[in-house]
Design a protein around this motif. Structure first.
Motif, PDB file in Angstrom:
ATOM      1  N   PRO A   1       0.815  -1.215   0.000  1.00  0.00           N
ATOM      2  CA  PRO A   1       0.000   0.000   0.000  1.00  0.00           C
ATOM      3  C   PRO A   1       0.853   1.271   0.000  1.00  0.00           C
ATOM      4  O   PRO A   1       1.893   1.332   0.666  1.00  0.00           O
ATOM      5  CB  PRO A   1      -0.776  -0.124   1.320  1.00  0.00           C
ATOM      6  CG  PRO A   1       0.075  -0.960   2.213  1.00  0.00           C
ATOM      7  CD  PRO A   1       0.924  -1.833   1.337  1.00  0.00           C
ATOM      8  N   TYR A   2       0.354   2.286  -0.710  1.00  0.00           N
ATOM      9  CA  TYR A   2       1.046   3.580  -0.809  1.00  0.00           C
ATOM     10  C   TYR A   2       0.009   4.703  -0.722  1.00  0.00           C
ATOM     11  O   TYR A   2      -0.828   4.838  -1.612  1.00  0.00           O
ATOM     12  CB  TYR A   2       1.824   3.673  -2.135  1.00  0.00           C
ATOM     13  CG  TYR A   2       3.085   2.844  -2.110  1.00  0.00           C
ATOM     14  CD1 TYR A   2       4.279   3.377  -1.661  1.00  0.00           C
ATOM     15  CD2 TYR A   2       3.059   1.507  -2.484  1.00  0.00           C
ATOM     16  CE1 TYR A   2       5.430   2.612  -1.592  1.00  0.00           C
ATOM     17  CE2 TYR A   2       4.211   0.722  -2.416  1.00  0.00           C
ATOM     18  CZ  TYR A   2       5.398   1.291  -1.969  1.00  0.00           C
ATOM     19  OH  TYR A   2       6.536   0.521  -1.885  1.00  0.00           O
ATOM     20  N   SER A   3       0.085   5.487   0.346  1.00  0.00           N
ATOM     21  CA  SER A   3      -0.930   6.534   0.507  1.00  0.00           C
ATOM     22  C   SER A   3      -0.455   7.912   0.055  1.00  0.00           C
ATOM     23  O   SER A   3      -1.221   8.866   0.107  1.00  0.00           O
ATOM     24  CB  SER A   3      -1.404   6.601   1.960  1.00  0.00           C
ATOM     25  OG  SER A   3      -0.384   7.109   2.772  1.00  0.00           O
ATOM     26  N   PHE A   4       0.817   8.034  -0.343  1.00  0.00           N
ATOM     27  CA  PHE A   4       1.219   9.258  -1.041  1.00  0.00           C
ATOM     28  C   PHE A   4       0.748   9.038  -2.480  1.00  0.00           C
ATOM     29  O   PHE A   4       1.510   8.606  -3.343  1.00  0.00           O
ATOM     30  CB  PHE A   4       2.732   9.466  -0.992  1.00  0.00           C
ATOM     31  CG  PHE A   4       3.245   9.908   0.357  1.00  0.00           C
ATOM     32  CD1 PHE A   4       2.389  10.298   1.371  1.00  0.00           C
ATOM     33  CD2 PHE A   4       4.605   9.962   0.603  1.00  0.00           C
ATOM     34  CE1 PHE A   4       2.876  10.711   2.612  1.00  0.00           C
ATOM     35  CE2 PHE A   4       5.096  10.380   1.826  1.00  0.00           C
ATOM     36  CZ  PHE A   4       4.237  10.754   2.838  1.00  0.00           C
TER      37      PHE A   4
ATOM     38  N   SER B   1       1.726  -4.688   3.910  1.00  0.00           N
ATOM     39  CA  SER B   1       2.678  -3.589   4.107  1.00  0.00           C
ATOM     40  C   SER B   1       3.897  -4.041   4.915  1.00  0.00           C
ATOM     41  O   SER B   1       4.856  -3.291   5.082  1.00  0.00           O
ATOM     42  CB  SER B   1       1.995  -2.413   4.820  1.00  0.00           C
ATOM     43  OG  SER B   1       1.829  -2.692   6.200  1.00  0.00           O
TER      44      SER B   1
ATOM     45  N   ASN C   1       8.894   5.931  -0.933  1.00  0.00           N
ATOM     46  CA  ASN C   1       9.901   6.728  -0.228  1.00  0.00           C
ATOM     47  C   ASN C   1      11.056   5.886   0.288  1.00  0.00           C
ATOM     48  O   ASN C   1      10.882   4.707   0.611  1.00  0.00           O
ATOM     49  CB  ASN C   1       9.248   7.433   0.970  1.00  0.00           C
ATOM     50  CG  ASN C   1       8.295   8.523   0.516  1.00  0.00           C
ATOM     51  OD1 ASN C   1       7.839   8.511  -0.614  1.00  0.00           O
ATOM     52  ND2 ASN C   1       8.016   9.457   1.385  1.00  0.00           N
TER      53      ASN C   1
ATOM     54  N   THR D   1       8.645  -2.334  -4.508  1.00  0.00           N
ATOM     55  CA  THR D   1       7.746  -1.790  -5.541  1.00  0.00           C
ATOM     56  C   THR D   1       8.535  -0.889  -6.495  1.00  0.00           C
ATOM     57  O   THR D   1       8.406  -0.992  -7.719  1.00  0.00           O
ATOM     58  CB  THR D   1       6.607  -0.981  -4.868  1.00  0.00           C
ATOM     59  OG1 THR D   1       5.902  -1.854  -3.979  1.00  0.00           O
ATOM     60  CG2 THR D   1       5.652  -0.398  -5.891  1.00  0.00           C
TER      61      THR D   1
END
Ligand SMILES: Cc1cc2nc3c(=O)[nH]c(=O)nc-3n(C[C@H](O)[C@H](O)[C@H](O)COP(=O)(O)O)c2cc1C
Length: 296
Positions: free
Chosen positions: A43-46, A100, A62, A73
């Protein structure tokens, strides 16, 4: 106000201030594949959508603040420029959390999370079957933002194909209550975008509205009306006409208030503002404006 100077704030703290303030964030559940065919999900929330034509979504992988390492990823995308962006809804949020975890690169988070790989149509990485929207993407650009812990890599993704679960669609549009998306906030806080968390706000933008500065001073400086009440009034296309003000003065409750307050203009203004506020809440903004004009 707490004043933060990024230059003198430890990255770990700055990171949390940013995450707490820029929230809730949608979550890209990214599926990629490595050179040995091992599928990776994380999961990536940026993450957000930035263009519809061409259809572009962007997320950021990041460098870890703890040890400045980069993530699988990013490695996979640098290798083959392909990713599926799957959205995260409430029913898969716990499995997303498992994905995650920092598993070894050779381990597929599909098996660890129990989510199901589903073949994509145009690219190699599989989609996540349980996700209600899956976007097959070609990565067009990777923008490196720095080389220290916390630095992002903006991954610009051109959406080649979208797959949308018909169960979340009503009349050709995604129903937010049915898709039940989840957003990430600061620390371990999440938000569930359905039920009471959702409200509608209609504001025609092509017709020019009167604006806050056209409201009478007594309304702008009201101790009763909130910023949201004033914003609703400012969105009206016109101030009430004489006829509308006249009609407001004949309202039964207005007449009662006038009788109760007599010559006390301050009391009348306050009570009319409370009455108008209730009108605004029930969607009768034009009528509220007429009532407010009785006590300017
Ligand atoms: C909800 C959620 C959102 C996350 N958002 C990001 C993000 O935007 N950028 C990032 O680098 N890591 C983010 N992470 C952490 C990564 O998911 C985590 O480092 C993961 O192990 C990376 O997996 P990978 O090495 O397989 O890519 C997030 C984690 C969670 C649970």
């Amino acid at each position: 106000m707490l004043t933060i100077d990024p230059k003198s704030t430890p990255t770990r703290d700055l990171h949390q201030f940013l995450l707490g303030a820029v929230a809730p964030r949608p979550i890209a559940f990214a599926s990629t594949i490595d050179e040995n065919g091992v599928a990776n999900i994380a999961p990536y929330s940026f993450f957000n959508a930035f263009s519809s034509n061409p259809p572009i979504v962007v997320f950021s992988s990041n460098r870890r603040v703890s040890d400045n390492t980069t993530k699988d990823t990013l490695y996979n995308i640098q290798t083959n420029k392909e990713v599926v962006i799957n959205v995260v809804n409430y029913s898969i949020v716990r499995q997303m959390a498992v994905a995650s975890i920092q598993f070894d690169k050779a381990v597929s988070e599909f098996s660890k999370s129990g989510l199901t790989p589903l073949a994509s149509e145009l690219i190699e990485p599989p989609r996540i079957k349980e996700s209600p929207v899956q976007m097959e993407c070609r990565v067009t650009e990777i923008i490196t933002l720095g080389d220290q812990g916390g630095a992002g890599h903006l991954i610009v993704c051109h959406v080649l194909r979208m797959h949308i679960d018909e169960n979340v669609v009503d009349n050709g549009r995604i129903n937010p209550h049915k898709i039940d998306l989840v957003g990430r906030m600061g620390r371990s806080y999440y938000t569930r975008a359905s039920g009471d968390a959702i409200f509608t706000l209609f504001q025609p933008v092509t017709k020019i509205s009167i604006g806050f500065d056209s409201l009478p001073a007594s309304v702008r400086n009201s101790h009763v009306l909130t910023g949201n009440d004033l914003g609703t009034l400012a969105g009206l296309e016109a101030l009430p006409t004489e006829a509308e003000i006249n009609s407001a003065s004949k309202d039964k409750r207005v007449q009662e208030l006038m009788a109760e307050c007599g010559d006390d203009k301050v009391a009348l203004q306050t009570r009319l503002h409370h009455y108008a506020k209730a009108m605004i809440k029930s969607g009768q903004t034009a009528k509220a404006a007429g009532i407010l004009m009785l006590a300017v």
